[in-house]
Design an enzyme around this catalytic site. Structure first.
Site, mmCIF file in Angstrom:
data_model
loop_
_atom_site.group_PDB
_atom_site.id
_atom_site.type_symbol
_atom_site.label_atom_id
_atom_site.label_comp_id
_atom_site.label_asym_id
_atom_site.label_seq_id
_atom_site.Cartn_x
_atom_site.Cartn_y
_atom_site.Cartn_z
ATOM 1 N N THR A 197 40.691 47.608 36.068
ATOM 2 C CA THR A 197 39.825 46.722 35.274
ATOM 3 C C THR A 197 39.188 47.566 34.173
ATOM 4 O OG1 THR A 197 39.322 45.186 37.044
ATOM 5 C CG2 THR A 197 37.615 45.454 35.382
ATOM 6 N N ARG A 225 42.000 32.260 42.178
ATOM 7 C CA ARG A 225 40.819 33.080 42.469
ATOM 8 C C ARG A 225 40.239 33.686 41.175
ATOM 9 N NH1 ARG A 225 39.536 38.756 41.491
ATOM 10 N NH2 ARG A 225 38.127 39.446 43.127
ATOM 11 N N GLY A 249 35.516 46.757 40.727
ATOM 12 C CA GLY A 249 35.505 46.880 42.189
ATOM 13 C C GLY A 249 35.813 45.546 42.836
ATOM 14 N N GLY A 251 35.498 42.240 43.563
ATOM 15 C CA GLY A 251 34.713 41.270 42.817
ATOM 16 C C GLY A 251 33.854 40.327 43.635
HETATM 17 N N1 ASP Z 1 36.441 43.478 39.757
HETATM 18 C C1 ASP Z 1 37.795 43.027 39.604
HETATM 19 C C2 ASP Z 1 37.953 41.705 40.312
HETATM 20 O O1 ASP Z 1 37.469 41.562 41.415
HETATM 21 C C3 ASP Z 1 38.805 43.985 40.143
HETATM 22 C C4 ASP Z 1 38.574 45.443 39.850
HETATM 23 O O2 ASP Z 1 37.646 45.803 39.156
HETATM 24 O O3 ASP Z 1 39.376 46.281 40.307
HETATM 25 O O4 ASP Z 1 38.612 40.831 39.794
#
Ligand code: ASP
Length: 331
Positions: A197, A225, A249, A251
């Site tokens: 991300t 989602r 992270g 989410g």
């Molecule tokens: N935060 C993002 C999500 O949950 C995924 C990530 O940051 O790795 O969609």
């Protein structure tokens, strides 16, 4: 004579005042390309160099705007667009695959001066979701548009629409197959956080803060989602009175704990410093829950925080004093 003095007063206040040129006098931009648990040994030197090159390119794009006296909003958008266009990161061109083998992109942007925000979720054919998020903020009465409607809005705004095959990337597709195979073995159907991300936060020379985040979400996500990245207050937040935050992270937890807003609130209500506010949620609340993630943040004085509770987070910053930092792992 009197009017002469008044003119000088007006000029001085224009240059020094809140809305004057370079009122703040210094700038900072901080970016990330996702946090995750990756072994250092599994990232060969040439791949690491490619990541550094893209992160530096994104910093260059944002810094050029800030250095010229441009806005933090333009800077974070420009930096994120570079990372979206790179297949190396889980956003735009390098988005992870859904359970059904497609790509659904989420992004959001926020202006700390006006407390204005825009976001899109679940778009499949927009080359740079971050720019559409900005158009939602500036050219619509809404904050968050999703799916088909967001795509229709993007087309009407004249942004670049691509065939969904633009987002096909063999490495990401293999990642999906591997995730599905592992799930079949364990019978456990939870989506995986895909490191990558992207996001940027910046303070411009006028004292304005902005934040932007863009993602493909989590590998093998299902049922349309939507994660934290397009949710204002979860994955993205900016307020000139406190800070600008872009997170990465798992989410679902960043939504439940309103992570990005929580950092701003801790600063405003508790008088916490940026480092303390950002660190306590990543190394405290989320770590205690076993939730992986990290974030980048900058406050109105240009202080930087980049906490993560994983082995690595692609990250970097550039400041007006010439300091430049780009790292993946903790040391
Ligand atoms: N935060 C993002 C999500 O949950 C995924 C990530 O940051 O790795 O969609």
């Amino acid at each position: 004579m009197k009017s002469g003095i008044f003119c000088v007063f007006l000029l001085v206040s224009f240059f020094l005042g809140d809305h004057g040129l370079f009122a703040q006098g210094h700038y900072t931009i901080v970016i990330h390309g996702g946090a995750g648990n990756v072994d250092r040994e599994r990232v060969p030197a040439d791949r690491e160099a490619e990541f550094f090159a893209r992160l530096n390119e994104a910093l260059d794009a944002g810094e050029a705007i800030l250095k010229a006296g441009g806005s933090s909003l333009d800077a974070v958008e420009a930096a994120v667009r570079i990372l979206e266009d790179s297949p190396k990161f889980n956003a735009g061109r390098g988005a992870v695959f859904t359970y059904g083998g497609g790509n659904e992109l989420d992004a959001s942007i926020m202006c700390g001066r006006e407390i204005a925000a825009g976001a899109v979720a679940g778009v499949t054919n927009v080359r740079n979701p971050i720019s559409t998020a900005r158009l939602v903020m500036e050219n619509s009465p809404h904050v968050l548009l999703t799916g088909r409607g967001a795509e229709q809005f993007a087309a009407e705004q004249g942004v670049e629409i691509v065939d969904p095959s633009y987002f096909f990337d063999q490495y990401r597709f293999d990642q999906l197959q591997e995730t599905l195979r592992r799930r079949q073995e364990s019978g456990y159907l939870h989506p995986d956080a895909g490191m990558g991300t992207v996001g940027a936060v910046a303070l411009d020379m006028h004292g304005n803060l902005a934040a932007a985040t863009s993602t493909g979400g989590m590998t093998a996500k299902r049922y349309n989602r939507v994660g934290d990245s397009p949710i204002i207050g979860a994955g993205t937040y900016a307020n000139n009175a406190s800070c600008a935050v872009s997170a990465t992270g798992h989410g679902e937890y960043f939504i439940k704990y309103a992570v990005a807003y929580d950092i701003s609130a801790r600063m405003l209500y508790k008088g916490a410093g940026l480092e303390e506010a950002a660190g306590s949620i990543i190394h405290g609340t989320l770590k205690d829950l076993n939730v992986s993630g990290g974030l980048v943040a900058v406050d109105r004085d240009g202080n930087v925080a980049m906490p993560f509770n994983t082995t690595g987070m692609f990250r970097g910053y550039a400041r007006s004093d010439g300091e430049r930092f780009v790292r993946i792992f903790a040391d």
